[in-house]
Design a protein around this motif. Structure first.
Motif, PDB file in Angstrom:
ATOM      1  N   TRP A  59     -44.896  41.446 -50.744  1.00  0.00           N
ATOM      2  CA  TRP A  59     -45.877  41.852 -51.749  1.00  0.00           C
ATOM      3  C   TRP A  59     -45.525  41.291 -53.120  1.00  0.00           C
ATOM      4  O   TRP A  59     -46.396  40.792 -53.837  1.00  0.00           O
ATOM      5  N   THR A  60     -44.260  41.387 -53.505  1.00  0.00           N
ATOM      6  CA  THR A  60     -43.858  40.867 -54.812  1.00  0.00           C
ATOM      7  C   THR A  60     -43.998  39.346 -54.869  1.00  0.00           C
ATOM      8  O   THR A  60     -44.400  38.787 -55.897  1.00  0.00           O
ATOM      9  N   THR A  61     -43.696  38.674 -53.763  1.00  0.00           N
ATOM     10  CA  THR A  61     -43.812  37.208 -53.728  1.00  0.00           C
ATOM     11  C   THR A  61     -45.259  36.769 -53.875  1.00  0.00           C
ATOM     12  O   THR A  61     -45.570  35.857 -54.650  1.00  0.00           O
ATOM     13  N   THR A  62     -46.145  37.404 -53.126  1.00  0.00           N
ATOM     14  CA  THR A  62     -47.562  37.028 -53.215  1.00  0.00           C
ATOM     15  C   THR A  62     -48.146  37.380 -54.579  1.00  0.00           C
ATOM     16  O   THR A  62     -49.009  36.659 -55.092  1.00  0.00           O
ATOM     17  N   LEU A  63     -47.680  38.483 -55.177  1.00  0.00           N
ATOM     18  CA  LEU A  63     -48.160  38.838 -56.521  1.00  0.00           C
ATOM     19  C   LEU A  63     -47.736  37.786 -57.535  1.00  0.00           C
ATOM     20  O   LEU A  63     -48.554  37.341 -58.360  1.00  0.00           O
ATOM     21  N   ILE A  64     -46.473  37.372 -57.482  1.00  0.00           N
ATOM     22  CA  ILE A  64     -45.993  36.344 -58.411  1.00  0.00           C
ATOM     23  C   ILE A  64     -46.746  35.033 -58.193  1.00  0.00           C
ATOM     24  O   ILE A  64     -47.118  34.343 -59.153  1.00  0.00           O
ATOM     25  N   THR A  65     -46.999  34.694 -56.934  1.00  0.00           N
ATOM     26  CA  THR A  65     -47.761  33.478 -56.637  1.00  0.00           C
ATOM     27  C   THR A  65     -49.158  33.542 -57.222  1.00  0.00           C
ATOM     28  O   THR A  65     -49.641  32.567 -57.824  1.00  0.00           O
ATOM     29  N   SER A  66     -49.827  34.673 -57.074  1.00  0.00           N
ATOM     30  CA  SER A  66     -51.186  34.815 -57.607  1.00  0.00           C
ATOM     31  C   SER A  66     -51.198  34.750 -59.128  1.00  0.00           C
ATOM     32  O   SER A  66     -52.106  34.159 -59.723  1.00  0.00           O
ATOM     33  N   VAL A  67     -50.198  35.344 -59.760  1.00  0.00           N
ATOM     34  CA  VAL A  67     -50.133  35.298 -61.228  1.00  0.00           C
ATOM     35  C   VAL A  67     -49.905  33.869 -61.709  1.00  0.00           C
ATOM     36  O   VAL A  67     -50.569  33.393 -62.640  1.00  0.00           O
ATOM     37  N   LYS A  68     -48.955  33.158 -61.089  1.00  0.00           N
ATOM     38  CA  LYS A  68     -48.707  31.764 -61.460  1.00  0.00           C
ATOM     39  C   LYS A  68     -49.964  30.918 -61.258  1.00  0.00           C
ATOM     40  O   LYS A  68     -50.321  30.098 -62.123  1.00  0.00           O
ATOM     41  N   LEU A  69     -50.621  31.113 -60.134  1.00  0.00           N
ATOM     42  CA  LEU A  69     -51.826  30.347 -59.834  1.00  0.00           C
ATOM     43  C   LEU A  69     -52.922  30.642 -60.838  1.00  0.00           C
ATOM     44  O   LEU A  69     -53.619  29.728 -61.308  1.00  0.00           O
ATOM     45  N   ALA A  70     -53.083  31.912 -61.204  1.00  0.00           N
ATOM     46  CA  ALA A  70     -54.114  32.278 -62.171  1.00  0.00           C
ATOM     47  C   ALA A  70     -53.819  31.704 -63.550  1.00  0.00           C
ATOM     48  O   ALA A  70     -54.729  31.256 -64.259  1.00  0.00           O
ATOM     49  N   VAL A  71     -52.550  31.696 -63.942  1.00  0.00           N
ATOM     50  CA  VAL A  71     -52.176  31.150 -65.253  1.00  0.00           C
ATOM     51  C   VAL A  71     -52.437  29.643 -65.303  1.00  0.00           C
ATOM     52  O   VAL A  71     -53.015  29.128 -66.281  1.00  0.00           O
ATOM     53  N   VAL A  72     -52.030  28.931 -64.250  1.00  0.00           N
ATOM     54  CA  VAL A  72     -52.246  27.479 -64.216  1.00  0.00           C
ATOM     55  C   VAL A  72     -53.743  27.167 -64.169  1.00  0.00           C
ATOM     56  O   VAL A  72     -54.225  26.266 -64.880  1.00  0.00           O
TER      57      VAL A  72
END
Length: 262
Positions: A59-72
């Motif tokens: 869950w934490t990994t996918t959350l960090i991935t989604s945040v990075k993707l949204a920022v980029v």
């Protein structure tokens, strides 16, 4: 007397507000149940599902991935959207309406059609970088939201202010940065948040373009709903609700929601 006559309107408003908030109430209630199944009303009260979500790396990994993707994606949409908005708001050229329709076309094209088209393009060009090809796809999806919001704000700014700055010696870029940008900054921030939220919440394009090496939070939730309908899904959703509310409070504290809306 007028307040007495208006009470039916207040009742209708309360019912509508309760109806709109009911999904959030159900999600929050289901996240604190002691049951092993997603149900409402909850059985008892427990925070074990929040502990499970915060304790699982997936869950934490996918959350960090989604945040990075949204920022980029938000950065890509901003870099592309600002020049387009300036051109559409200030330009007076032939074919402006057609270009506007083309730039905003991702808003009208179904996500699945766009996902299949991008998948074919990526397959033929040999691009095998899941994060970056998904970030570019999200940039295509979110840029129209930023362009539409920022263009509407720029059209409300008097062009004579920019002309006055240039007459006083400012360059075109300097006039935009020192005169126009401060005026439309609330709208730009609102547009960037639109882009961030749309990228963070996007699922259809991610299912087509992510691949086995990349999983976003919406994809993880979708998979859990399909194969493991547990209250952990409600716990994740509840955490996102509270994070969203916290973000709105921060915006209100720093800039003011009313300014962003205007």
């Amino acid at each position: 007397m007028s307040r007495t006559r208006d009470w039916p309107l207040y009742v209708v408003m309360a019912v509508v507000i309760l109806f709109l908030l009911s999904p959030l109430i159900v999600v929050v209630g289901a996240s604190v149940t002691t049951s092993s199944f997603l149900e409402f009303p909850p059985r008892g009260f427990s925070l074990k599902w929040f502990e499970e979500v915060l304790g699982q790396e997936v869950w934490t990994t996918t959350l960090i991935t989604s945040v990075k993707l949204a920022v980029v994606s938000m950065a890509i949409a901003t870099v592309v959207g600002i020049p387009c908005s300036i051109a559409l708001a200030r330009g007076d050229f032939r074919g402006r309406a057609a270009i506007t329709a083309f730039v905003l076309s991702p808003l009208m094209v179904p996500s699945i059609v766009l996902a299949i088209s991008l998948l074919i393009i990526y397959s033929r060009t040999g691009i095998d970088l899941p994060f970056w090809r998904l970030a570019l796809a999200h940039g295509v999806l979110t840029a129209p939201y930023l362009i539409r919001t920022l263009t509407a704000a720029l059209e409300q700014v008097d062009s004579s202010l920019e002309e006055a700055a240039r007459n006083l010696g400012a360059t075109p870029v300097g006039a935009w940065l020192r005169v126009v940008l401060p005026t439309v900054r609330p709208a730009l921030i609102a547009a960037m948040f639109f882009a961030f939220i749309m990228s963070f919440d996007e699922l259809v394009v991610a299912l087509f373009l992510s691949g086995p090496r990349l999983t976003t939070l919406p994809m993880q939730i979708y998979g859990e709903i399909q194969y493991n309908l547990s209250p952990a899904i409600a716990a994740v959703s509840t955490l996102l609700i509270f994070l969203t509310v916290a973000g709105v409070l921060v915006i209100e504290r720093v800039l003011g929601v009313r300014r962003l809306v205007r």
